[in-house]
Design a protein around this motif. Sequence first.
Motif, short mmCIF file in Angstrom:
data_model
loop_
_atom_site.label_atom_id
_atom_site.label_comp_id
_atom_site.label_asym_id
_atom_site.label_seq_id
_atom_site.Cartn_x
_atom_site.Cartn_y
_atom_site.Cartn_z
N ASN A 62 1.22 -1.64 -0.05
CA ASN A 62 0.21 0.43 -0.07
C ASN A 62 1.14 1.37 -0.50
O ASN A 62 0.51 2.29 0.30
CB ASN A 62 -1.09 -0.03 0.79
CG ASN A 62 -1.91 -0.71 1.19
OD1 ASN A 62 -3.40 -0.58 0.13
ND2 ASN A 62 -2.18 -2.02 1.51
N ASN A 63 2.13 1.21 -0.17
CA ASN A 63 2.83 2.47 -0.43
C ASN A 63 2.89 2.88 0.55
O ASN A 63 2.78 4.17 0.95
CB ASN A 63 2.92 3.44 -2.12
CG ASN A 63 2.85 2.31 -2.95
OD1 ASN A 63 4.19 1.51 -3.23
ND2 ASN A 63 2.04 2.54 -4.06
N ILE A 64 3.24 2.23 2.29
CA ILE A 64 3.20 2.72 3.64
C ILE A 64 4.28 2.82 3.96
O ILE A 64 5.31 1.57 4.08
CB ILE A 64 2.05 3.04 3.97
CG1 ILE A 64 0.95 3.33 3.89
CG2 ILE A 64 2.18 2.87 4.82
CD1 ILE A 64 -0.64 2.56 4.38
N ASP A 65 5.65 4.15 4.40
CA ASP A 65 6.71 2.95 4.85
C ASP A 65 6.63 3.47 6.23
O ASP A 65 6.51 3.15 7.03
CB ASP A 65 7.23 4.94 5.20
CG ASP A 65 8.59 5.43 5.39
OD1 ASP A 65 9.19 4.03 5.47
OD2 ASP A 65 9.38 6.02 5.96
N SER A 66 7.55 2.09 6.55
CA SER A 66 7.56 1.89 7.38
C SER A 66 8.91 1.95 8.37
O SER A 66 9.49 1.17 8.83
CB SER A 66 6.99 -0.11 7.61
OG SER A 66 7.90 -0.78 7.01
N SER A 67 10.01 2.93 7.73
CA SER A 67 11.61 3.22 8.37
C SER A 67 11.44 3.00 9.14
O SER A 67 10.33 4.20 9.94
CB SER A 67 12.23 3.87 7.29
OG SER A 67 11.51 4.25 7.38
N ASN A 68 12.54 2.87 10.13
CA ASN A 68 12.29 3.30 11.64
C ASN A 68 11.00 3.07 12.47
O ASN A 68 11.09 3.76 14.22
CB ASN A 68 12.45 4.68 11.74
CG ASN A 68 13.62 5.16 10.49
OD1 ASN A 68 15.63 4.68 10.25
ND2 ASN A 68 13.85 6.21 9.94
#
Length: 156
Positions: A62-68
């Motif tokens: 879903n093109n959602i950033d999960s970094s950090n």
Amino acid sequence: MIKVLFVCLGNICRSPMAEAIFRQKVKEVGLEKEIIIDSAGTGDWHIGKRPHEGTLQILKENNIDSSNITARQVTMKDLSDFDYIIAMDAQNLGNLTRMRGRDFSGEIQRLLDYIPKSKVVDVPDPYFTGNFQEVYNLIEEACTKLLAYIQEKEQL
């Protein structure tokens, strides 16, 4: 600054998913300088670990950033620092309610409480069910409603 904390059991499935989704929604409306978002777990099993592979996959799709995002455990300081503490289910809501002190002035609610007339009251744990899509759909809808609620209440 308004501080929002999402809480589940281990902080590797539901609450990091909610953190990432809510962070994106906040960014889309340009409020990332007004709202701080984090997640934690009531348990300590996964401290320091990245979210579950199923959570990472559905967020990526879903093109959602999960970094950090890494798992951590809820602290007493969280209960005084955060304005909105959002539990994924009744068990975590109960744990948080018991932890909070008399000085707590924020809100502790279940995430799905923000969906009026929802037939589901607890976000199912995909760690046990394996249904990350269902959980994503519930969290996405509830985060939209939660953001609208905060915007209205805080006049943002």
